[in-house]
Design a protein around this motif. Structure first.
Motif, short mmCIF file in Angstrom:
data_model
loop_
_atom_site.label_atom_id
_atom_site.label_comp_id
_atom_site.label_asym_id
_atom_site.label_seq_id
_atom_site.Cartn_x
_atom_site.Cartn_y
_atom_site.Cartn_z
N ARG A 36 -5.31 -7.38 -8.18
CA ARG A 36 -3.90 -7.09 -7.82
C ARG A 36 -3.48 -7.92 -6.60
N TRP A 37 -4.36 -7.96 -5.61
CA TRP A 37 -4.04 -8.71 -4.39
C TRP A 37 -3.97 -10.21 -4.68
N TYR A 38 -4.92 -10.68 -5.49
CA TYR A 38 -4.96 -12.12 -5.80
C TYR A 38 -3.70 -12.53 -6.56
N ASP A 39 -3.33 -11.74 -7.57
CA ASP A 39 -2.14 -12.08 -8.35
C ASP A 39 -0.87 -12.02 -7.50
N ARG A 40 -0.85 -11.06 -6.59
CA ARG A 40 0.33 -10.91 -5.73
C ARG A 40 0.50 -12.09 -4.78
N THR A 41 -0.63 -12.66 -4.32
CA THR A 41 -0.54 -13.74 -3.33
C THR A 41 -0.66 -15.13 -3.96
N LEU A 42 -0.90 -15.16 -5.28
CA LEU A 42 -1.06 -16.45 -5.97
C LEU A 42 0.18 -17.31 -5.77
N GLY A 43 -0.06 -18.57 -5.40
CA GLY A 43 1.08 -19.48 -5.20
C GLY A 43 1.79 -19.28 -3.87
N THR A 44 1.31 -18.39 -3.04
CA THR A 44 1.88 -18.22 -1.70
C THR A 44 0.88 -18.80 -0.69
N PRO A 45 1.28 -18.90 0.58
CA PRO A 45 0.32 -19.42 1.58
C PRO A 45 -0.91 -18.52 1.74
N TYR A 46 -0.85 -17.32 1.18
CA TYR A 46 -1.95 -16.36 1.39
C TYR A 46 -2.89 -16.28 0.20
N GLU A 47 -2.70 -17.18 -0.78
CA GLU A 47 -3.58 -17.22 -1.95
C GLU A 47 -5.04 -17.37 -1.50
N GLY A 48 -5.90 -16.53 -2.05
CA GLY A 48 -7.33 -16.66 -1.74
C GLY A 48 -7.79 -15.82 -0.57
N THR A 49 -6.85 -15.12 0.10
CA THR A 49 -7.28 -14.24 1.20
C THR A 49 -7.84 -12.95 0.62
N SER A 50 -8.58 -12.22 1.48
CA SER A 50 -9.12 -10.94 1.04
C SER A 50 -8.07 -9.85 1.21
N PRO A 51 -8.11 -8.82 0.35
CA PRO A 51 -7.09 -7.78 0.46
C PRO A 51 -7.14 -7.04 1.80
N PRO A 52 -5.98 -6.56 2.28
CA PRO A 52 -5.94 -5.85 3.56
C PRO A 52 -6.34 -4.39 3.40
N GLU A 53 -7.27 -4.12 2.49
CA GLU A 53 -7.79 -2.76 2.32
C GLU A 53 -9.24 -2.88 1.86
N LEU A 54 -10.00 -1.80 1.99
CA LEU A 54 -11.38 -1.80 1.51
C LEU A 54 -11.37 -1.95 -0.01
N TYR A 55 -12.34 -2.69 -0.56
CA TYR A 55 -12.35 -2.84 -2.03
C TYR A 55 -13.15 -1.76 -2.74
N HIS A 56 -13.60 -0.79 -1.98
CA HIS A 56 -14.04 0.48 -2.57
C HIS A 56 -13.32 1.56 -1.75
N LYS A 57 -12.79 2.57 -2.41
CA LYS A 57 -11.90 3.51 -1.74
C LYS A 57 -12.45 3.97 -0.38
N TYR A 58 -13.74 4.25 -0.32
CA TYR A 58 -14.28 4.80 0.93
C TYR A 58 -15.15 3.82 1.71
N VAL A 59 -15.94 3.01 1.02
CA VAL A 59 -17.03 2.39 1.77
C VAL A 59 -17.03 0.86 1.76
N GLY A 60 -16.11 0.24 1.02
CA GLY A 60 -16.04 -1.22 1.02
C GLY A 60 -17.40 -1.84 0.76
N HIS A 61 -17.72 -2.86 1.54
CA HIS A 61 -18.95 -3.64 1.38
C HIS A 61 -20.21 -2.77 1.57
N ASP A 62 -20.09 -1.69 2.29
CA ASP A 62 -21.24 -0.80 2.50
C ASP A 62 -21.66 -0.08 1.22
N ASN A 63 -20.94 -0.28 0.10
CA ASN A 63 -21.44 0.31 -1.15
C ASN A 63 -22.83 -0.22 -1.47
N ASN A 64 -23.18 -1.36 -0.89
CA ASN A 64 -24.54 -1.87 -1.08
C ASN A 64 -25.46 -1.50 0.08
#
Ligand code: ZN
Length: 769
Positions: A192-220
């Motif tokens: 969703r974030w990638y499609d929203r920023t595609l073609g804008t100066p922000y294409e390829g940035t990481s979303p401004p929210e955790l990519y798991h509801k609670y734990v983000g990267h710590d899911n591992n």
């Protein structure tokens, strides 16, 4: 001989020319649908520039594959945190798919040689002869590492459709368990974030929210406490059901290092990882690396950056299987990058600009795109599968030997097990973790008497298949003092301690002698202590995602603490005292809290932090009687911005002078302070990038110390600590008065990864003051 039911089904199927359930497709009268390629369903070839698939599209692809191929069995195992299907594809030759229960049973019996009978070796040899190498491939736990979930469709398609002899051999000799994403929710958050920023100066940035509801990267980092839905599904329904010999965990690393990391891992190896598995991941990692180098792949390293210290990332290392972590260099999500050779940067253990023994062929720079990523990933996966197929008996024998060594009776002088003392209510949490990890816990009479009856305690014997997993969680870690050539400490890949017994406050006493008990009846009562938090709680949430913020939400929700999330704008708007009694700022760098994303690095609505306005609003909130709780690094934000009369004594120290990269340290509580009410005097701090406090000379009366490091002896309980003298007698948790309110500065993480249950009360008490 056929059982009557099956015989019936066979007759009926013959009459109706229907495929049998266990052999779909093989006996089909109608010609099967052609095996769809990923592009037929997704509309693009995985790896194409600037294309990501949604989770629903990927699931649909696997469903179509399942319908068209008799080599693929696809199933939903359960639901994710946000309610998406969590799925598994089992891929093998059709004749193997018809015998899955039999292969599971072989795995189970080889894993626990105690039940192999009087001729165990002969029986083991028979099972090894009949078994298959079970390979689990896990993708997409980190959702911004977009290549692996896309590669899962390419891997499945080739396995389902190819008639190459090597693919046929893989199908015949192995059972491939493919998890297209360990975090399906994140697939959509990132798309969703990638499609929203595609073609804008922000294409390829990481979303401004955790990519798991609670734990983000710590899911591992959850593979021993098992707190999250996705971890539980994977452990219960894949790992524990199958006990794979090989787990291939596909990740991506930063853009500027090697193109691909493969095992062996750099030191240290956690001492409970069996030596056979160290040999196994070394052999397999190097075999894949060599064969890829021979095919012309460049920039491959091993024995660097990633260690094998913890069960938090490597469930299989404690359950009979090797973990083959692969880390391919990233682009910018699905957007290509161009790198100059001079821009490549060193990481631990190699320099990408210089060939070395563990990095023989540098990559010269240039374009790096998603197609490169999927090509490295799929090639590595097939080289790994070839090794698993060509060395089937060797993998099964190694697996059996790990089990045989695990269950061997302990000798005199060895550690036999642990006695667990239910010294706190968090006991159940620890027991659940052990139980989920396959550990048998026994009830024993201790020989002591309590209240007129003989006392019963629980024991964990080490002579059991997963005794090493139990030991890793129950003992204290002694991380080796590793230095580089210049004498600087070598940083661990993650943290250095995982003593769940310490973190839950459960006493685990080593037992040096044999004991005989009966097996526990597993009690499903998982009710954990609940805390009464009456006030109105606000929890700060930045657009720079903080995993500690997510963990705090998780802990609050689990414990029934009601809270509202507060964004930068909410803080800046002020009038906070009217809405909240307590505001919590989770662990986050002071800069991220104050400034947030810088201007022009993100769409404007996500830029800026609390700012000067927000600082004033927080000051006013406290002065009017509010409670501000700052966790770990956020304490430095509060000290600096609210000009509190406290200093961090570790500020500016070099690593050679003071270094604590994720350890458990002893503290002493002032139990007369309301924060430590009802707690034992001896406690601990989860210390990682943490401040250590001292009141400034002119205002000690405003600063009350709630927890401090002991004045003598080493405060280290588990992990690694350099420069312990800097801590002696210093404060770990203080209350600082400000106007009619107060600020609590935590120089540690009291709710670390939802594991430090024994220090939760300090946080909850702070919310009720
Ligand atoms: Zn990753």
């Amino acid at each position: 001989m056929l059982k009557p039911m099956l015989a019936c089904a066979l007759i009926l199927a013959t009459l109706l020319a229907l495929p049998l359930p266990a052999a779909r497709g093989r006996a089909g009268a109608t010609s099967p649908a052609p095996v769809p390629a990923p592009e037929d369903v997704l509309g693009f070839r995985p790896g194409d520039d600037r294309k990501l698939a949604s989770w629903a599209e990927l699931v649909e692809y696997f469903r179509r594959l399942d319908a068209a191929s008799d080599r693929v069995m696809f199933e939903e195992l359960g639901r994710t945190t946000l309610g998406a299907p969590f799925v598994l594809a089992t891929i093998s030759a059709p004749e193997n798919l018809a015998r899955l229960d039999e292969f599971k049973e072989i795995q189970r019996r080889l894993a626990d040689p105690r039940a192999l009978g009087p001729h165990a070796e002969r029986e083991a040899a028979r099972l090894i002869g009949r078994g298959r190498t079970v390979v689990l491939i896990t993708c997409g736990i980190h959702s911004t590492e977009v290549g692996s979930t896309l590669s899962s469709a390419l891997i499945a398609h080739r396995l389902a459709s190819s008639d190459e002899p090597e693919v046929r051999r893989i199908l015949r000799e192995t059972i491939v368990l493919l998890v297209p994403s360990l975090n399906p929710d994140g697939v959509d958050i990132v798309k969703r974030w990638y499609d929203r920023t595609l073609g804008t100066p922000y294409e390829g940035t990481s979303p401004p929210e955790l990519y798991h509801k609670y734990v983000g990267h710590d899911n591992n980092r959850d593979w021993y406490a098992f707190t999250q839905a996705e971890t539980q599904l994977t452990v219960d329904k894949v790992h524990n059901a199958w006990r794979p010999q090989i787990v291939h965990d596909i990740h991506q690393q930063g853009t500027h290092g090697s193109r691909l990391f493969l095992p062996p891992y750099m030191p240290p190896v956690e001492p409970n990882v069996p030596r056979q598995l160290v040999e196994g991941y070394t052999e397999l990692g190097l075999a894949v690396a060599r064969s890829m180098l021979a095919q012309g792949f460049k920039g491959i390293t091993w024995d660097s950056t990633y260690d094998a210290w913890t069960p938090a990332r490597a469930y299989s290392h404690y359950h009979g299987g090797v973990r083959i972590l692969s880390e391919t260099a990233s682009a910018r999500l699905a957007t290509p990058v161009n790198l100059k050779f001079e821009e490549l940067r060193s990481r631990e253990g190699y320099d990408p600009q210089k060939p070395s023994a563990n990095f023989p062929v540098p990559w010269r720079g240039g374009d790096w795109r998603l197609r490169d990523i999927t090509s490295y990933m799929t090639t590595a996966a097939f080289e790994l599968l070839k090794h698993a197929a060509d060395n089937r008996e060797r993998w099964l024998r190694r697996f059996y030997e790990v089990g045989r060594e695990a269950v061997r009776p302990r000798r005199r002088g060895e550690l036999w097990g642990y006695e667990l003392r239910p010294s706190s209510k968090n006991y159940l949490f620890l027991l659940q973790a052990l139980h989920r990890g396959g550990v048998e816990v026994e009830w024993c009479r201790t020989g002591r008497r309590r209240a007129g009856a003989s006392e019963v305690a629980q024991y964990v014997s080490l002579a059991q298949p997963y005794g090493g997993f139990a030991k890793a969680l129950l003992e204290r870690q002694r991380y080796p003092d590793l230095r580089d050539a210049a004498g600087h400490p070598v940083p661990p890949y993650d943290v250095t301690a995982h003593s769940l017994s310490l973190m839950t406050g459960v006493e685990a006493r080593p037992v040096p002698a044999p004991f005989r008990c009966r097996e526990a009846e597993w009690c499903d009562d998982n009710s954990l202590p609940a805390y009464a938090v009456g006030g109105r709680v606000g929890l700060y949430k930045s657009h720079v995602p903080s995993m500690d913020e997510g963990w705090t939400r998780w802990v609050f929700e689990q414990q029934g603490v009601r809270y509202e999330s507060l964004g930068d704008r909410d803080v800046r708007a002020g009038n906070l005292r009217a809405k909240y009694d307590a505001i919590v700022i989770p662990d986050q760098s002071p800069r991220a809290i104050l400034e947030g994303h810088r201007k022009d690095t993100m769409p404007e609505e996500f830029t800026g932090g609390i700012g000067a306005e927000g600082v004033e609003a927080l000051r006013e909130f406290v002065e009017r009687g509010g409670t501000l709780v700052a966790l770990n690094e956020a304490s430095n934000f509060a000290i600096e911005q609210l000009k509190l009369p406290v200093r961090d004594v570790t500020e500016g120290l070099k690593r050679t002078e003071f270094y604590v990269p994720g350890s458990i340290l002893r503290t002493v509580l002032d139990t007369s302070h309301p924060l430590a009410k009802g707690m034992p005097r001896e406690s601990f701090a989860w210390f990682e990038d943490s401040p250590v406090f001292e009141a400034k000379g002119d205002a000690p009366a405003r600063v009350k110390v709630v927890a401090r490091y002991p004045p003598a002896g080493s405060p280290l309980l588990s992990g690694w600590l350099l420069g312990e003298e800097r801590l002696r007698g210093r404060a770990a948790l203080v209350e600082v008065g400000l106007g009619a309110g107060r600020v609590y500065l935590f120089g540690f993480r009291p709710q670390y990864r939802a594991q430090t249950l024994a220090t939760y009360p300090l946080l909850f008490n702070a919310l009720t003051q």
